[in-house]
Enzyme design. Structure first.
Site, short mmCIF file in Angstrom:
data_model
loop_
_atom_site.label_atom_id
_atom_site.label_comp_id
_atom_site.label_asym_id
_atom_site.label_seq_id
_atom_site.Cartn_x
_atom_site.Cartn_y
_atom_site.Cartn_z
N ASP A 123 0.82 -1.22 0.00
CA ASP A 123 0.00 0.00 0.00
C ASP A 123 0.85 1.27 0.00
O ASP A 123 0.63 2.18 0.81
CB ASP A 123 -0.93 0.03 1.22
CG ASP A 123 -1.83 -1.19 1.30
OD1 ASP A 123 -2.34 -1.63 0.26
OD2 ASP A 123 -2.03 -1.70 2.42
N GLU B 299 -11.12 0.77 -3.84
CA GLU B 299 -10.38 1.29 -2.68
C GLU B 299 -9.21 2.12 -3.16
O GLU B 299 -9.07 2.38 -4.36
CB GLU B 299 -9.94 0.14 -1.76
CG GLU B 299 -9.29 -1.00 -2.46
CD GLU B 299 -9.27 -2.32 -1.66
OE1 GLU B 299 -9.99 -2.46 -0.65
OE2 GLU B 299 -8.52 -3.21 -2.06
C1 6LW Z 1 -5.77 -1.80 1.76
C2 6LW Z 1 -6.51 -1.85 0.51
C3 6LW Z 1 -5.78 -2.93 -0.09
O1 6LW Z 1 -6.20 -0.92 2.71
O2 6LW Z 1 -5.59 -3.86 0.84
O3 6LW Z 1 -4.55 -3.65 -1.86
C4 6LW Z 1 -5.91 -3.25 2.06
N1 6LW Z 1 -5.33 -2.85 -1.27
O4 6LW Z 1 -6.46 -0.75 -0.29
C5 6LW Z 1 -4.97 -3.72 3.09
O5 6LW Z 1 -3.64 -3.54 2.63
#
Ligand code: 6LW
Length: 491
Positions: free
Chosen positions: A14, A174
């Site tokens: 991340d 996300e």
């Molecule tokens: C993070 C989300 C994700 O917050 O995995 O790969 C979650 N993306 O964006 C935990 O790393």
């Protein structure tokens, strides 16, 4: 010059990046580990040095109740008007918050909370206004990329939360970030989940509140169609422009399978750098036909140097589980003394400190001296409390044994053991892509304890968001363990 991915190896997922005073700063998530949010510095975007952690105090980082892969999720780092901001979510308390500092080498502030839900918060600054974005829910109950304006001094919302983009249709929308480039606001986001379907998508608008138009060629980056390729799961990124050349890049996470045809990864999600090109239509494309490969080109005549050896002297890189009781740890830079408790490695709060396992081929060794009745101490290949391989010295009725115990979920067994001449031995682990190999040195004698497969401590088996840590541990209420001559080397 050509650089190689990943640019930061081992469990550093991340990533988020910003530029300040001609240098780059990068943070990654840290979950149940303390201190939280590793912080790196670079002059060239390729070579990164860890300069500390952002969250260094329990008041910033309550992790008592964090389960493995809970705690601190994806952070964003930004620099505005002389101040650094790091915003993230403590998923265990369910709060989004940011901390600030004017001195990147110093301490960060106490948390400032923002009352907008979701994970993966980001900040955007423009003309004295501060905008907060997460993958949250707006005031009308719509989920998506949700934004509000905040008072940056207090975190208090100055506007309603509004969902401004719903993504391109992939699951798990996300990792949103907002940028103004040319005349457009761009949103980048991750979709598809942080496994093999991961991707980066984008949208743009002339107005900060939208409407945002998704890119017709989304995703801009994904390795989901690269079968039989070691680098998988690329997504969750942050755009950055190189100062002296004007080149654009995206730093993002990805992982390396143990082999092109074997879908297991145990080193965690790592940090990658992929070139980005803005095209004449104002949209951007990334990597080699929208994929991340091992080698890319960056302008400049520097070399990519990789640190190959780690010791106790790398004090910024040793981490602990949750909120450790520091009275159980003594360190002098050359020696660690650990005092055990009744908590074993199978619990949430063992006496444990570790450093990331960063590359397939590695060696770790340490001289361990144990004292205390019914005690145990040694080295562990630690993915989580249910998945770890422990090479330890154990005391039982005044006798000392060296033991290799494998813990793979419900399958736990002692793979090998020998009687030791004394309470001291050198414990050694060597790894390649497929196995960890264990050895014990008792004076002049070297005992081969055999091997255990990397795949059983991989994310595909253990689940979660972290990677393997090489740990030192001590267990038993009377246990005192001295660790000296630690080395951890990579090819
Ligand atoms: C993070 C989300 C994700 O917050 O995995 O790969 C979650 N993306 O964006 C935990 O790393």
């Amino acid at each position: 010059m050509i650089y190689k991915n990943p640019i930061i190896k081992g469990f550093y997922p991340d990533p988020s990046v910003c530029c300040a005073n001609g240098r780059y700063y990068l943070v990654t998530s840290s979950f149940q580990y303390f201190p939280g949010v590793p912080l790196f510095e670079s002059d060239d975007l390729v070579n990164w040095k860890q300069i500390g952690h952002v969250l260094t105090r329990k008041s910033q980082l309550p992790l008592e109740y964090a389960h493995s892969s809970g705690g601190i999720f994806a952070p964003t780092i930004r620099y505005n008007d002389g101040t650094f901001f790091m915003v993230t979510t403590n998923t265990t308390t369910g709060k989004n918050f940011y901390v600030t500092t004017n001195d990147i080498y110093g301490q960060w502030s106490e948390p400032i909370f923002v009352e907008q839900d979701g994970i993966d918060p980001s900040l955007y600054f423009e003309d004295g206004h501060a905008y907060f974005m997460s993958n949250g829910t707006d005031d009308d109950g719509n989920g998506g990329i949700t934004q509000c304006e905040i008072d940056i001094k207090t975190g208090i919302k100055l506007s309603e939360s509004k969902t401004i983009w719903k993504g391109s249709g992939g699951r798990y929308l996300e990792s949103p970030h907002l940028y103004k480039i040319g005349g457009y606001y761009y949103i980048t986001a991750a979709e598809g989940g942080t496994e093999y379907g991961h991707m980066i998508t984008c949208a743009r608008s002339r107005n900060i509140w939208g409407e945002y138009e998704g890119y017709s060629q989304n995703p801009v980056l994904t390795n989901r169609n690269l079968g039989g390729y070691a680098i998988q799961g690329v997504g969750h990124g942050d755009l950055i422009q190189k100062q002296n050349t004007g080149e654009w890049f995206i730093v993002h996470l990805g992982f390396r399978q143990i082999d092109m045809w074997q879908p297991f990864h145990h080193l965690g999600r790592e940090t990658f750098l992929t070139p980005v090109k803005f095209n004449s239509d104002g949209w951007f494309t990334a990597g080699q036909n929208g994929t991340t490969v091992e080698e890319f080109e960056i302008q400049g005549d520097f070399i990519q140097t990789g640190k190959k050896s780690y010791s106790f002297a790398d004090t910024d890189e040793w981490i602990y589980l949750r909120n450790p009781d520091f009275s159980k740890y003594e360190t002098s830079g050359e020696k660690f003394v650990l005092y055990g408790t009744e908590n074993t490695l199978d619990t949430h709060t063992p006496t444990f400190t570790g450093i990331r396992h960063r590359d397939f081929e590695s060696t770790v060794s340490c001289d361990v001296h144990l004292s205390g009745a019914n005690s145990e101490a040694g080295l562990t290949v630690y993915m989580d409390e249910n998945h770890h391989y422990d090479l330890a010295i154990m005391e039982n009725s005044g006798k000392y044994q060296a033991v290799l115990r494998l813990n793979i979920g419900d399958a736990k067994y002692i793979r090998n053991s020998i009687e030791l001449k004394s309470s001291r031995a050198v414990l050694e682990i060597a790894s390649d892509n497929f196995v960890y190999c264990f050895k014990v040195r008792d004076g002049e004698n070297v005992y081969d304890f055999g091997s255990a497969q990397t795949r059983y401590v991989s994310t595909e088996v253990a689940c979660g968001f972290t990677g393997v840590i090489y740990g030192l541990y001590a267990a038993g209420k009377d246990c005192k363990a001295e660790f000296t001559d630690f080395s951890n080397n990579y090819v």
